[in-house]
Design an enzyme around this catalytic site. Structure first.
Site, PDB file in Angstrom:
ATOM      1  N   ARG A  16      25.975 -25.777 -45.024  1.00 18.74           N
ATOM      2  CA  ARG A  16      25.633 -25.468 -46.444  1.00 18.74           C
ATOM      3  C   ARG A  16      24.229 -24.671 -46.354  1.00 18.74           C
ATOM      4  NH1 ARG A  16      27.294 -31.249 -48.764  1.00 18.74           N
ATOM      5  NH2 ARG A  16      26.979 -31.613 -46.503  1.00 18.74           N
ATOM      6  N   THR A  80      30.555 -38.156 -38.960  1.00 18.02           N
ATOM      7  CA  THR A  80      29.494 -39.045 -38.961  1.00 18.02           C
ATOM      8  C   THR A  80      29.628 -40.432 -37.976  1.00 18.02           C
ATOM      9  OG1 THR A  80      29.886 -39.725 -41.082  1.00 18.02           O
ATOM     10  CG2 THR A  80      28.229 -38.473 -40.999  1.00 18.02           C
ATOM     11  N   ASN A 171      26.423 -43.586 -52.142  1.00 18.63           N
ATOM     12  CA  ASN A 171      25.764 -44.047 -50.619  1.00 18.63           C
ATOM     13  C   ASN A 171      24.588 -43.021 -50.153  1.00 18.63           C
ATOM     14  OD1 ASN A 171      26.004 -44.616 -47.751  1.00 18.63           O
ATOM     15  ND2 ASN A 171      27.548 -43.303 -47.572  1.00 18.63           N
ATOM     16  N   ASN A 229      21.008 -30.682 -48.057  1.00 20.27           N
ATOM     17  CA  ASN A 229      22.215 -29.777 -47.548  1.00 20.27           C
ATOM     18  C   ASN A 229      21.929 -28.480 -47.920  1.00 20.27           C
ATOM     19  OD1 ASN A 229      23.548 -32.478 -46.889  1.00 20.27           O
ATOM     20  ND2 ASN A 229      23.804 -32.680 -49.169  1.00 20.27           N
ATOM     21  N   TYR A 368     -15.140  -4.366 -35.856  1.00 19.43           N
ATOM     22  CA  TYR A 368     -14.200  -4.836 -35.126  1.00 19.43           C
ATOM     23  C   TYR A 368     -14.795  -5.260 -33.790  1.00 19.43           C
ATOM     24  CZ  TYR A 368     -10.170  -5.563 -31.536  1.00 19.43           C
ATOM     25  OH  TYR A 368      -9.369  -6.002 -30.890  1.00 19.43           O
ATOM     26  N   ALA A 425     -28.334   3.855 -34.409  1.00 19.95           N
ATOM     27  CA  ALA A 425     -27.146   3.922 -35.183  1.00 19.95           C
ATOM     28  C   ALA A 425     -26.236   5.117 -34.888  1.00 19.95           C
ATOM     29  CB  ALA A 425     -27.808   3.996 -36.914  1.00 19.95           C
TER      30      ALA A 425
HETATM   31  C1  UD1 Z   1      27.169 -38.113 -45.922  1.00 20.43           C
HETATM   32  C2  UD1 Z   1      27.847 -39.395 -46.246  1.00 20.43           C
HETATM   33  C3  UD1 Z   1      27.982 -39.632 -47.720  1.00 20.43           C
HETATM   34  C4  UD1 Z   1      26.749 -39.588 -48.195  1.00 20.43           C
HETATM   35  C5  UD1 Z   1      25.680 -38.853 -47.737  1.00 20.43           C
HETATM   36  C6  UD1 Z   1      24.074 -39.216 -47.940  1.00 20.43           C
HETATM   37  C7  UD1 Z   1      29.959 -39.369 -44.581  1.00 20.43           C
HETATM   38  C8  UD1 Z   1      31.202 -39.218 -44.326  1.00 20.43           C
HETATM   39  N1  UD1 Z   1      29.336 -38.980 -45.755  1.00 20.43           N
HETATM   40  O1  UD1 Z   1      27.752 -36.994 -46.432  1.00 20.43           O
HETATM   41  O2  UD1 Z   1      28.680 -40.810 -48.105  1.00 20.43           O
HETATM   42  O3  UD1 Z   1      26.534 -39.971 -49.587  1.00 20.43           O
HETATM   43  O4  UD1 Z   1      25.668 -38.396 -46.304  1.00 20.43           O
HETATM   44  O5  UD1 Z   1      23.297 -38.040 -47.691  1.00 20.43           O
HETATM   45  O6  UD1 Z   1      29.088 -40.075 -43.749  1.00 20.43           O
HETATM   46  N2  UD1 Z   1      26.362 -35.529 -38.609  1.00 20.43           N
HETATM   47  C9  UD1 Z   1      26.339 -35.665 -37.236  1.00 20.43           C
HETATM   48  N3  UD1 Z   1      27.413 -35.301 -36.547  1.00 20.43           N
HETATM   49  C10 UD1 Z   1      28.586 -34.911 -37.226  1.00 20.43           C
HETATM   50  C11 UD1 Z   1      28.279 -34.888 -38.798  1.00 20.43           C
HETATM   51  C12 UD1 Z   1      27.250 -35.145 -39.194  1.00 20.43           C
HETATM   52  O7  UD1 Z   1      25.306 -36.216 -36.653  1.00 20.43           O
HETATM   53  O8  UD1 Z   1      29.635 -34.696 -36.590  1.00 20.43           O
HETATM   54  C13 UD1 Z   1      24.915 -35.714 -39.116  1.00 20.43           C
HETATM   55  C14 UD1 Z   1      24.220 -34.501 -39.681  1.00 20.43           C
HETATM   56  O9  UD1 Z   1      23.429 -33.697 -38.860  1.00 20.43           O
HETATM   57  C15 UD1 Z   1      23.419 -35.025 -40.974  1.00 20.43           C
HETATM   58  C16 UD1 Z   1      24.095 -36.299 -40.985  1.00 20.43           C
HETATM   59  O10 UD1 Z   1      25.045 -36.554 -40.151  1.00 20.43           O
HETATM   60  O11 UD1 Z   1      22.079 -35.206 -40.447  1.00 20.43           O
HETATM   61  C17 UD1 Z   1      24.835 -36.189 -42.343  1.00 20.43           C
HETATM   62  O12 UD1 Z   1      25.919 -35.476 -42.331  1.00 20.43           O
HETATM   63  P1  UD1 Z   1      26.268 -34.470 -43.655  1.00 20.43           P
HETATM   64  O13 UD1 Z   1      27.279 -33.466 -43.219  1.00 20.43           O
HETATM   65  O14 UD1 Z   1      24.985 -34.044 -44.127  1.00 20.43           O
HETATM   66  O15 UD1 Z   1      26.915 -35.685 -44.513  1.00 20.43           O
HETATM   67  P2  UD1 Z   1      27.122 -35.516 -46.121  1.00 20.43           P
HETATM   68  O16 UD1 Z   1      28.272 -34.915 -46.497  1.00 20.43           O
HETATM   69  O17 UD1 Z   1      25.982 -35.606 -46.823  1.00 20.43           O
HETATM   70 CA    CA Z   2      23.843 -34.990 -46.137  1.00 17.46          CA
END
Ligand code: UD1
Ligand code: CA
Length: 475
Positions: A16, A80, A171, A229, A368, A425
């Site tokens: 995003r 995640t 969350n 995001n 300069y 000069a």
């Molecule tokens: C996530 C939560 C959501 C919460 C929000 C808070 C999940 C499914 N959802 O959503 O409930 O409200 O955070 O900000 O967990 N990442 C990885 N590997 C992956 C995917 C993501 O390391 O495969 C890391 C990303 O780099 C990031 C973090 O996890 O730092 C969160 O990922 P992101 O895609 O931003 O999750 P949200 O959709 O915001």
């Molecule tokens: Ca996030």
């Protein structure tokens, strides 16, 4: 107190953001966002910090090279929950509690994390979630509680029904979970959701199934856990961090005449009683002493100023060093490796690059100085230029102590002027000048009478006498 470890999720690309740079590396108020998360975490003194990396893993690792930080590679990135799984091996021998948080929450504070740990300890909790109440919960996972208010699961926005979407408790993505329970529950999490990812959030429903109690801590200052995001969220977080920075500076004795227009990076140090005028940007590892004045429109990058230094309006300094009691500008440009001594003066429209200017020396106007060494008590006249570049190579100019350089002089480098010499000069200096000499090089002035077209007026004897007279101007 039980043992604690932390996992920071930072493997995602952050689509995003619509960027070629992965999300956690985007700068907020002058630093990559993930470094704020690490900084908030370090004072908690956990036994382990594991950062899960994936997209641009090498760059993230390099940026976070600090003692005590370990890295787990998540490849490919399947959500995640999958990211937390990637850290499992590194936590094999760890039998305590795991704090999980994301690398995209730069506003989080140490105090908040410690309070979260305290609550988890007090309740001897198995799973504790940090939640927040938001006016507009769009984008976050919603906390679903059953009839007795116990947390039963988390519904991601894209999987939630209309009723669930109206829930304002969200969350934050910050959890404390016992390590053994965490990996037991994660093993059961599938990909049955809109994104076909392994959601960490699904461990909550799994816990409920096993009758493991899930506690929540409501974050009072909800903004602190804002996940970034998009670019607009990045800008909002940056505004908060710049503001924190300004308050810290003012608390430490720095005067900001119009705080909201001053941008000072996190690692910049500024001494007390320094006054910063409106619209100033100070970046990188810059250091400013005490009692300095930084006027409007000044931009400093990785530069060091001593005490009582004045940087006047509209000047730009990049990797420059300016010693005590010196004044620079207005509209001066100090480029990398410019080193200006004590009580010196670099005036308007003066550019200095890779040059040393000694104590009490002055280059006050339109000059300069490149690849040069200027001694002490030297005067560099208006419009002086070091011709340091022959199209292929850069050459040095050396001007020793107490030299006086008249206006509009060109030094064709390499060239050296001995101590105490005077340069007339308008001279073009192509050869070395020994100490204590006067060097002048300029064309003889000729003066001719003007004879208007068609005029038959004779040249006056006086005008005739003045033709081809030698230039006897003072140098
Ligand atoms: C996530 C939560 C959501 C919460 C929000 C808070 C999940 C499914 N959802 O959503 O409930 O409200 O955070 O900000 O967990 N990442 C990885 N590997 C992956 C995917 C993501 O390391 O495969 C890391 C990303 O780099 C990031 C973090 O996890 O730092 C969160 O990922 P992101 O895609 O931003 O999750 P949200 O959709 O915001
Ligand atoms: Ca996030």
């Amino acid at each position: 107190m039980r043992a604690y470890a932390a996992i920071i999720l930072a493997a995602g690309m952050g689509t995003r953001m619509k960027s070629g740079l992965c999300k956690v590396l985007h700068e907020v108020a002058g630093r990559p966002m993930i470094s704020y998360v690490i900084d908030a975490l370090e004072p908690c003194r956990f036994q382990k910090i594991v950062v899960v990396v994936g997209h641009q893993a090498d760059t993230v690792k390099k940026m976070l090279q600090r003692p005590g930080i370990e890295f787990a590679l998540q490849e490919p990135q399947l959500g995640t929950g999958h990211a937390v799984m990637a850290a499992k091996d590194l936590l094999q021998d760890f039998a305590g509690e795991v704090l999980i948080l994301c690398g995209d929450i730069p506003l989080i504070r140490t105090e908040t994390l410690l309070e979260f740990v305290r609550l988890h300890e007090e309740k001897q909790g198995k799973i504790t979630l940090m939640t927040a109440l938001l006016e507009d919960p769009t984008g976050y996972g919603r906390i679903i509680r059953d009839t007795d208010r116990a947390v039963s699961r988390i519904a991601e926005e894209r999987d939630a029904n209309e009723h669930e979407r109206s829930i304002q408790e969200i969350n934050t993505g910050i959890y404390l979970v016992n390590a053994a329970i965490l990996y037991r529950l994660l093993a059961r999490v599938g990909q049955e959701n809109d994104q076909h990812e392994y959601y960490l959030t699904d461990i909550v429903a799994e816990a409920a199934r096993d009758s493991i109690p899930v506690d929540g801590m409501l974050l009072r200052n909800a903004g602190e856990a804002s996940g970034i995001n998009s670019r607009s969220e990045l800008a909002q977080a940056a505004a908060v961090l710049w503001e924190r920075r300004r308050l810290d500076l003012m608390d430490s004795g720095v005067t900001l005449l119009d705080p909201s227009t001053v941008y000072v990076d996190a690692e910049v140090r500024i001494g007390p009683d320094t006054v910063i005028h409106p619209c100033v940007t100070i970046k990188g590892q810059s250091e400013i002493g005490t009692d300095c004045i930084i006027e409007s429109g000044v931009y400093l990058m990785d530069s060091r100023l001593g005490d009582r230094v004045k940087i006047l309006q509209g000047s730009r300094l990049d990797r420059a060093i300016v010693d005590d009691d010196t004044s620079v500008g207005p509209m001066a440009h100090l480029r990398p490796e410019a080193r200006i001594g004590k009580s010196a003066r670099i005036g308007n429209f003066v550019e200095v690059k890779k040059s040393t200017v000694g104590d009490r020396s002055k280059a006050s106007h339109l000059t300069y100085l490149g690849d040069s060494t200027i001694g002490r008590d030297v005067n560099i006249g208006c419009g002086t230029i070091t011709c340091n570049y022959d199209g292929k190579h850069k050459h040095p100019t050396v001007i020793r102590d107490r030299c006086f350089v008249g206006s509009d002089v060109q030094f064709v480098a390499p060239v050296e002027i001995g101590e105490g010499s005077v340069i007339g000069a308008g001279s073009t200096i192509t050869r070395d000048v020994p100490p204590g000499m006067l060097a002048v090089s300029r064309a003889t002035q000729k003066v001719y009478p003007l004879r208007p077209l068609g005029s038959s007026r004779e040249t006056t004897p006086k005008a005739k006498a003045e033709v081809e007279h030698e230039d006897t101007d003072r140098s």
